[in-house]
Design a protein around this motif. Structure first.
Motif, mmCIF file in Angstrom:
data_model
loop_
_atom_site.group_PDB
_atom_site.id
_atom_site.type_symbol
_atom_site.label_atom_id
_atom_site.label_comp_id
_atom_site.label_asym_id
_atom_site.label_seq_id
_atom_site.Cartn_x
_atom_site.Cartn_y
_atom_site.Cartn_z
ATOM 1 N N LYS A 190 27.913 27.390 -14.314
ATOM 2 C CA LYS A 190 28.426 26.948 -15.732
ATOM 3 C C LYS A 190 29.661 26.062 -15.521
ATOM 4 O O LYS A 190 29.576 25.119 -16.339
ATOM 5 N N THR A 191 30.632 26.275 -14.610
ATOM 6 C CA THR A 191 31.722 25.388 -14.484
ATOM 7 C C THR A 191 31.348 24.156 -14.236
ATOM 8 O O THR A 191 31.850 22.949 -14.672
ATOM 9 N N TRP A 192 30.361 23.904 -13.316
ATOM 10 C CA TRP A 192 29.686 22.637 -13.108
ATOM 11 C C TRP A 192 29.248 21.985 -14.220
ATOM 12 O O TRP A 192 29.334 20.751 -14.413
ATOM 13 N N ILE A 193 28.269 22.594 -15.002
ATOM 14 C CA ILE A 193 27.672 22.063 -16.139
ATOM 15 C C ILE A 193 29.004 21.393 -17.246
ATOM 16 O O ILE A 193 28.857 20.398 -17.511
ATOM 17 N N LEU A 194 29.939 22.266 -17.333
ATOM 18 C CA LEU A 194 31.062 22.024 -18.073
ATOM 19 C C LEU A 194 31.753 20.816 -17.811
ATOM 20 O O LEU A 194 32.657 19.918 -18.425
ATOM 21 N N ASP A 195 31.975 20.598 -16.550
ATOM 22 C CA ASP A 195 32.651 19.679 -15.827
ATOM 23 C C ASP A 195 31.887 18.372 -15.399
ATOM 24 O O ASP A 195 32.323 17.454 -14.764
ATOM 25 N N ASP A 196 30.711 18.343 -16.292
ATOM 26 C CA ASP A 196 30.042 17.009 -16.140
ATOM 27 C C ASP A 196 29.559 16.741 -14.736
ATOM 28 O O ASP A 196 29.382 15.514 -14.431
ATOM 29 N N LYS A 197 29.246 17.937 -13.994
ATOM 30 C CA LYS A 197 28.743 17.577 -12.793
ATOM 31 C C LYS A 197 27.088 17.520 -12.530
ATOM 32 O O LYS A 197 26.488 17.565 -11.392
ATOM 33 N N VAL A 198 26.416 18.046 -13.859
ATOM 34 C CA VAL A 198 25.112 18.253 -13.567
ATOM 35 C C VAL A 198 24.476 16.862 -14.677
ATOM 36 O O VAL A 198 24.795 16.508 -15.726
#
Length: 325
Positions: free
Chosen positions: A37-45
């Motif tokens: 979820k953190t990766w999604i919110l941090d624009d990593k996906v």
């Protein structure tokens, strides 16, 4: 120190209609839901090359998903050459037998000289794993077995098993004040004490906590116990036993002051007075290996101070039995 992560997969059609975070958790089970979820919110996906930062967005299936990120050490701690009693090690996990008077994780009053500092020296690459791979802790003066994850993948699977209460068994040996007649189960929630910051307590609004215990040996005014944790709250066994009015011998935080029985032998009187830590030892650990799934078991010998305490309690019981006759 950081570790580069590059993940790609095609979303299976059967996962169409599910949320992005749910899909990624299934596609990449080596990483926790919170991390994903953190990766999604941090624009990593990215989905088909376009950034998607909405965890609840639903996908159709067939999309190409990519994750490009890095794992940063949560905080830089000093690697220190501190001897660890390693009972097992492979590429994924490490099992240690922790001695008394050794803190597991740095904190207020203990910025160094901990198990974590020792792990960073023994296995420098563990710095990229959150908390240096520590998935469960033992109190400073509790001895015994701990498992540590050496990789993100191992940590994720161990934590999942621990949270689901599956394939993760921890058994303890303890000596408590008072004579207990039978074993049982303690199901009492535990939370921070309302007035004493360093104490935990049974609290109605606390987190669920379950401890199984059985009587291993009875003495005149003490009991040797075997306990199994179903949950892992801070100070759980110590708090639960104190709640039953059977605090652990030597546990000065939770009322385990010396309580010699009437006509105690001089040796027992001295032993109880000099026992300055809680009489608690993590004696047995059983897990499913986080990568291979193999069931693995370890046992750690009872430490000398608890062996001596047990022997002295037996001798006291025997001496007073002879007096009665």
């Amino acid at each position: 120190m950081s570790e580069q992560i590059s993940l790609q997969a095609e979303v299976p059609l059967e996962l169409g209609g599910k949320r992005l975070d749910q899909i990624l958790a299934q596609l990449f089970p080596d990483y926790s839901r919170s991390r994903i979820k953190t990766w999604i919110l941090d624009d990593k996906v990215t989905i088909n090359g376009e950034i998607l930062n909405v965890p609840r967005e639903k996908l159709l299936g067939g999309e190409l998903v990519s994750i490009e990120t890095e794992l940063e050490a949560a905080r830089e701690y000093e690697a220190q050459e501190i001897t660890l009693n390693i009972v097992y090690e492979d590429d994924d996990i490490l099992v240690i037998n922790k001695p008394a008077d050794l803190v597991v994780h740095p904190g207020a009053g203990n910025p160094s000289g901990t198990v974590l500092n020792a792990l960073l020296h023994h296995c420098p690459e563990i710095a990229s794993v959150p908390r240096a791979g520590i998935v469960h802790r033992l109190d400073k003066d509790t001895t015994g077995l701990m498992v540590v994850a050496k990789t993100i993948q191992a940590q994720t699977h161990l934590v999942k098993n621990l949270q689901k209460r599956e394939n993760f068994t921890r058994e303890y040996e303890a000596i408590c004040n008072g004579t207990m007649t039978a074993g049982g189960v303690i199901e009492q929630p535990i939370g921070r004490h309302s007035t004493k910051r360093t104490h935990m307590a049974v609290q109605v609004m606390g987190k669920p906590a379950v401890t199984h215990y059985r009587v291993a040996e009875k003495f005149r005014a003490h009991t040797r116990l075997r306990l199994r944790l179903e949950t892992g709250r801070t100070h759980q066994i110590r708090v639960h036993m104190a709640h039953l009015n059977h605090p652990l011998v030597g546990d000065q935080l939770y009322g385990g002051r010396p309580r010699p029985p009437k006509n105690a032998t001089p040796e027992l009187f001295q032993m109880l007075r000099d026992f300055k830590r809680q009489a608690l030892h993590a004696v047995r650990l059983q897990i499913a290996h986080p990568i291979t799934g193999e069931i693995m078991r370890w046992e750690a010998p009872i430490p000398d101070d608890m062996v001596k305490l047990t022997e002295t309690l037996r001798e006291d019981s025997q001496a007073n039995q002879e007096i009665e006759y």
